[in-house]
Design a protein around this motif. Structure first.
Motif, PDB file in Angstrom:
ATOM      1  N   THR A 138       0.883  -1.313  -0.062  1.00 43.63           N
ATOM      2  CA  THR A 138      -0.017   0.042   0.170  1.00 43.63           C
ATOM      3  C   THR A 138       0.856   1.290   0.041  1.00 43.63           C
ATOM      4  O   THR A 138       2.172   1.186   0.592  1.00 43.63           O
ATOM      5  CB  THR A 138      -0.849   0.058   1.382  1.00 43.63           C
ATOM      6  N   ILE A 139       0.563   2.305  -0.517  1.00 51.14           N
ATOM      7  CA  ILE A 139       0.810   3.518  -0.274  1.00 51.14           C
ATOM      8  C   ILE A 139      -0.234   4.423  -0.044  1.00 51.14           C
ATOM      9  O   ILE A 139      -1.180   4.452  -0.480  1.00 51.14           O
ATOM     10  CB  ILE A 139       1.417   4.252  -1.982  1.00 51.14           C
ATOM     11  N   ALA A 140       0.139   5.177   1.027  1.00 51.25           N
ATOM     12  CA  ALA A 140      -0.833   5.838   1.981  1.00 51.25           C
ATOM     13  C   ALA A 140      -0.141   7.338   2.054  1.00 51.25           C
ATOM     14  O   ALA A 140       0.883   7.572   2.637  1.00 51.25           O
ATOM     15  CB  ALA A 140      -1.234   5.310   3.268  1.00 51.25           C
ATOM     16  N   GLU A 141      -0.977   8.416   1.544  1.00 48.75           N
ATOM     17  CA  GLU A 141      -0.477   9.845   2.238  1.00 48.75           C
ATOM     18  C   GLU A 141      -1.121   9.998   3.613  1.00 48.75           C
ATOM     19  O   GLU A 141      -2.072   9.739   4.124  1.00 48.75           O
ATOM     20  CB  GLU A 141      -1.430  10.683   1.184  1.00 48.75           C
ATOM     21  N   LEU A 142      -0.272  10.736   4.322  1.00 46.69           N
ATOM     22  CA  LEU A 142      -0.452  11.080   5.555  1.00 46.69           C
ATOM     23  C   LEU A 142      -0.756  12.476   5.888  1.00 46.69           C
ATOM     24  O   LEU A 142      -0.455  13.508   5.282  1.00 46.69           O
ATOM     25  CB  LEU A 142       0.935  10.801   6.314  1.00 46.69           C
ATOM     26  N   LYS A 143      -1.569  12.898   7.013  1.00 43.21           N
ATOM     27  CA  LYS A 143      -1.979  14.000   7.425  1.00 43.21           C
ATOM     28  C   LYS A 143      -1.593  14.375   8.564  1.00 43.21           C
ATOM     29  O   LYS A 143      -0.920  13.398   9.413  1.00 43.21           O
ATOM     30  CB  LYS A 143      -3.513  14.185   7.337  1.00 43.21           C
ATOM     31  N   PRO A 144      -1.709  15.787   9.046  1.00 45.50           N
ATOM     32  CA  PRO A 144      -1.126  16.090  10.461  1.00 45.50           C
ATOM     33  C   PRO A 144      -1.788  14.936  11.480  1.00 45.50           C
ATOM     34  O   PRO A 144      -3.228  14.932  11.399  1.00 45.50           O
ATOM     35  CB  PRO A 144      -1.631  17.316  10.573  1.00 45.50           C
ATOM     36  N   GLY A 145      -1.213  14.295  12.222  1.00 45.15           N
ATOM     37  CA  GLY A 145      -1.892  13.412  13.327  1.00 45.15           C
ATOM     38  C   GLY A 145      -0.973  12.447  14.003  1.00 45.15           C
ATOM     39  O   GLY A 145       0.230  12.713  14.021  1.00 45.15           O
ATOM     40  N   LEU A 146      -1.233  11.736  14.810  1.00 48.06           N
ATOM     41  CA  LEU A 146      -0.617  10.859  15.671  1.00 48.06           C
ATOM     42  C   LEU A 146       0.001   9.526  14.993  1.00 48.06           C
ATOM     43  O   LEU A 146      -0.796   8.799  14.395  1.00 48.06           O
ATOM     44  CB  LEU A 146      -1.434  10.364  16.976  1.00 48.06           C
ATOM     45  N   LEU A 147       1.332   9.205  15.179  1.00 45.59           N
ATOM     46  CA  LEU A 147       1.664   8.126  14.589  1.00 45.59           C
ATOM     47  C   LEU A 147       2.270   7.153  15.874  1.00 45.59           C
ATOM     48  O   LEU A 147       2.886   7.889  16.707  1.00 45.59           O
ATOM     49  CB  LEU A 147       2.874   8.440  13.641  1.00 45.59           C
ATOM     50  N   SER A 148       1.910   5.955  15.977  1.00 46.55           N
ATOM     51  CA  SER A 148       2.155   5.303  17.035  1.00 46.55           C
ATOM     52  C   SER A 148       3.242   4.020  16.845  1.00 46.55           C
ATOM     53  O   SER A 148       2.466   3.361  15.668  1.00 46.55           O
ATOM     54  CB  SER A 148       0.944   5.009  18.099  1.00 46.55           C
ATOM     55  N   VAL A 149       4.054   3.687  17.368  1.00 45.35           N
ATOM     56  CA  VAL A 149       4.865   2.424  17.154  1.00 45.35           C
ATOM     57  C   VAL A 149       4.561   1.617  18.235  1.00 45.35           C
ATOM     58  O   VAL A 149       5.244   1.965  19.409  1.00 45.35           O
ATOM     59  CB  VAL A 149       6.322   2.864  16.969  1.00 45.35           C
ATOM     60  N   LYS A 177       5.538   3.961  21.551  1.00 43.13           N
ATOM     61  CA  LYS A 177       6.325   5.253  21.159  1.00 43.13           C
ATOM     62  C   LYS A 177       5.161   5.975  20.242  1.00 43.13           C
ATOM     63  O   LYS A 177       4.869   5.678  19.132  1.00 43.13           O
ATOM     64  CB  LYS A 177       7.572   5.224  20.515  1.00 43.13           C
ATOM     65  N   LYS A 178       5.155   7.271  20.716  1.00 47.11           N
ATOM     66  CA  LYS A 178       4.104   8.125  19.920  1.00 47.11           C
ATOM     67  C   LYS A 178       4.669   9.401  19.178  1.00 47.11           C
ATOM     68  O   LYS A 178       5.640  10.009  20.161  1.00 47.11           O
ATOM     69  CB  LYS A 178       2.868   8.691  20.951  1.00 47.11           C
ATOM     70  N   TYR A 179       4.557   9.760  18.209  1.00 49.90           N
ATOM     71  CA  TYR A 179       4.987  10.940  17.387  1.00 49.90           C
ATOM     72  C   TYR A 179       3.888  11.815  16.769  1.00 49.90           C
ATOM     73  O   TYR A 179       2.713  11.040  16.328  1.00 49.90           O
ATOM     74  CB  TYR A 179       5.912  10.422  16.262  1.00 49.90           C
ATOM     75  N   PHE A 180       4.280  12.978  16.873  1.00 46.85           N
ATOM     76  CA  PHE A 180       3.216  13.795  15.880  1.00 46.85           C
ATOM     77  C   PHE A 180       3.710  14.258  14.867  1.00 46.85           C
ATOM     78  O   PHE A 180       4.901  14.605  14.704  1.00 46.85           O
ATOM     79  CB  PHE A 180       2.584  14.959  16.774  1.00 46.85           C
ATOM     80  N   ILE A 181       3.067  13.804  13.472  1.00 42.84           N
ATOM     81  CA  ILE A 181       3.752  14.202  12.363  1.00 42.84           C
ATOM     82  C   ILE A 181       3.052  15.099  11.502  1.00 42.84           C
ATOM     83  O   ILE A 181       1.757  15.420  11.673  1.00 42.84           O
ATOM     84  CB  ILE A 181       4.052  12.919  11.258  1.00 42.84           C
ATOM     85  N   SER A 182       3.472  16.070  10.697  1.00 44.03           N
ATOM     86  CA  SER A 182       3.056  17.112  10.088  1.00 44.03           C
ATOM     87  C   SER A 182       2.344  16.246   8.668  1.00 44.03           C
ATOM     88  O   SER A 182       0.901  16.729   8.311  1.00 44.03           O
ATOM     89  CB  SER A 182       3.901  18.210   9.564  1.00 44.03           C
ATOM     90  N   SER A 183       2.849  15.748   8.025  1.00 46.05           N
ATOM     91  CA  SER A 183       2.529  15.249   6.666  1.00 46.05           C
ATOM     92  C   SER A 183       3.455  14.121   6.241  1.00 46.05           C
ATOM     93  O   SER A 183       4.752  13.854   6.832  1.00 46.05           O
ATOM     94  CB  SER A 183       2.062  16.142   5.504  1.00 46.05           C
ATOM     95  N   GLY A 184       3.209  13.319   5.062  1.00 42.67           N
ATOM     96  CA  GLY A 184       4.109  12.628   4.396  1.00 42.67           C
ATOM     97  C   GLY A 184       3.507  11.364   3.865  1.00 42.67           C
ATOM     98  O   GLY A 184       2.190  11.594   3.418  1.00 42.67           O
ATOM     99  N   PHE A 185       4.239  10.390   3.652  1.00 42.72           N
ATOM    100  CA  PHE A 185       3.554   9.087   2.976  1.00 42.72           C
ATOM    101  C   PHE A 185       4.203   7.889   3.545  1.00 42.72           C
ATOM    102  O   PHE A 185       5.491   7.867   4.378  1.00 42.72           O
ATOM    103  CB  PHE A 185       4.183   9.085   1.530  1.00 42.72           C
ATOM    104  N   ALA A 186       3.424   6.781   3.580  1.00 43.92           N
ATOM    105  CA  ALA A 186       3.947   5.417   4.019  1.00 43.92           C
ATOM    106  C   ALA A 186       3.692   4.559   3.079  1.00 43.92           C
ATOM    107  O   ALA A 186       2.967   4.384   2.271  1.00 43.92           O
ATOM    108  CB  ALA A 186       2.926   4.936   5.213  1.00 43.92           C
ATOM    109  N   PHE A 187       4.914   3.744   2.989  1.00 37.79           N
ATOM    110  CA  PHE A 187       5.021   2.667   1.853  1.00 37.79           C
ATOM    111  C   PHE A 187       4.879   1.173   2.395  1.00 37.79           C
ATOM    112  O   PHE A 187       5.959   1.094   3.143  1.00 37.79           O
ATOM    113  CB  PHE A 187       6.253   3.010   0.844  1.00 37.79           C
ATOM    114  N   ILE A 188       4.026   0.294   2.115  1.00 39.67           N
ATOM    115  CA  ILE A 188       4.017  -0.786   2.874  1.00 39.67           C
ATOM    116  C   ILE A 188       4.347  -1.833   1.781  1.00 39.67           C
ATOM    117  O   ILE A 188       3.790  -1.779   0.783  1.00 39.67           O
ATOM    118  CB  ILE A 188       2.715  -1.265   3.573  1.00 39.67           C
ATOM    119  N   HIS A 189       5.577  -2.559   2.071  1.00 37.46           N
ATOM    120  CA  HIS A 189       5.995  -3.568   0.811  1.00 37.46           C
ATOM    121  C   HIS A 189       5.336  -4.716   1.295  1.00 37.46           C
ATOM    122  O   HIS A 189       4.932  -5.181   2.267  1.00 37.46           O
ATOM    123  CB  HIS A 189       7.458  -3.369   0.666  1.00 37.46           C
TER     124      HIS A 189
END
Length: 206
Positions: free
Chosen positions: A114-125, A132-144
């Protein structure tokens, strides 16, 4: 004229599903090794400029992806990268939740490509009981397909470093700016500020 064009479109032969299914682009794990091309470049360089070391090519900085496993892996390997830093590199975790534009998306081992566009929000690992929690502004996630995930963000900050008081202050300020904005540019700038601070506030209190 319109009828002639429409008839041409309607009578145009379509590709059958079986033929379309046979045409498939290879995954990154299936792309052939190109190191032989680097060797040819180095040999050519030495003939032209023998007293200067040849420059490195992009493929020399890339690590080959492991093949797609035949069984479902127990861990997800994550790379989390910013323009100025690498937050996670080859980190094996249980799950990652990213703020996709379509909603919060959980990524587990064996996730479909999957390729997903990211919006401002919470990213948790998630790694065992540790989150572990991060706040991100934007970006992309590439799932292989081999249970690897590459997450690229423009900005990110650990959530525990965010000051709730400053977030609330910024939200109030941008809300006031939005209500008093007169031009489209001012409204757009204020709306972005409201959206980002609202997402920050939700990440802290949600």
């Amino acid at each position: 004229m319109f009828r002639q064009v429409a008839s041409r479109i309607l009578t145009r032969p379509t590709t059958t599903y079986s033929a379309a299914a046979a045409i498939r682009r290879p995954f990154s794990t299936e792309v052939a090794d190109t190191t032989s091309g680097d060797e040819a470049f180095v040999e050519a360089w030495k003939k032209v400029v023998p007293n200067i070391d040849p420059p490195k090519t992009p493929s020399q900085f890339m690590h080959p992806r492991p093949p797609t496993p035949s069984t479902l892996p127990t861990k997800l390997t994550v790379n989390f990268v910013l323009p100025y830093a690498s937050e996670l590199s080859q980190k094996e975790v249980d799950m990652v939740i990213v703020p996709a534009t379509t909603g919060q998306m959980g990524i587990l081992p064996g996730h479909v490509p999957t390729i997903a566009e990211l919006k401002p929000g919470l990213l948790s690992v998630h790694e065992g009981n540790d989150i572990k929690k991060y706040f991100i502004s934007s970006g992309f996630a590439f799932i292989h397909p081999n249970s690897y995930a590459d997450i690229l963000a423009v900005e990110a900050v650990p959530l525990d470093r965010v000051d709730p008081a400053q977030v609330q202050k910024g939200l109030n300020e941008f809300t006031q700016k939005l209500s008093s904005a007169t031009t489209d540019s001012e409204k757009a700038e204020a709306q972005i500020g409201v959206d980002v601070h609202s997402a920050l506030n939700f990440a802290l209190t949600g």
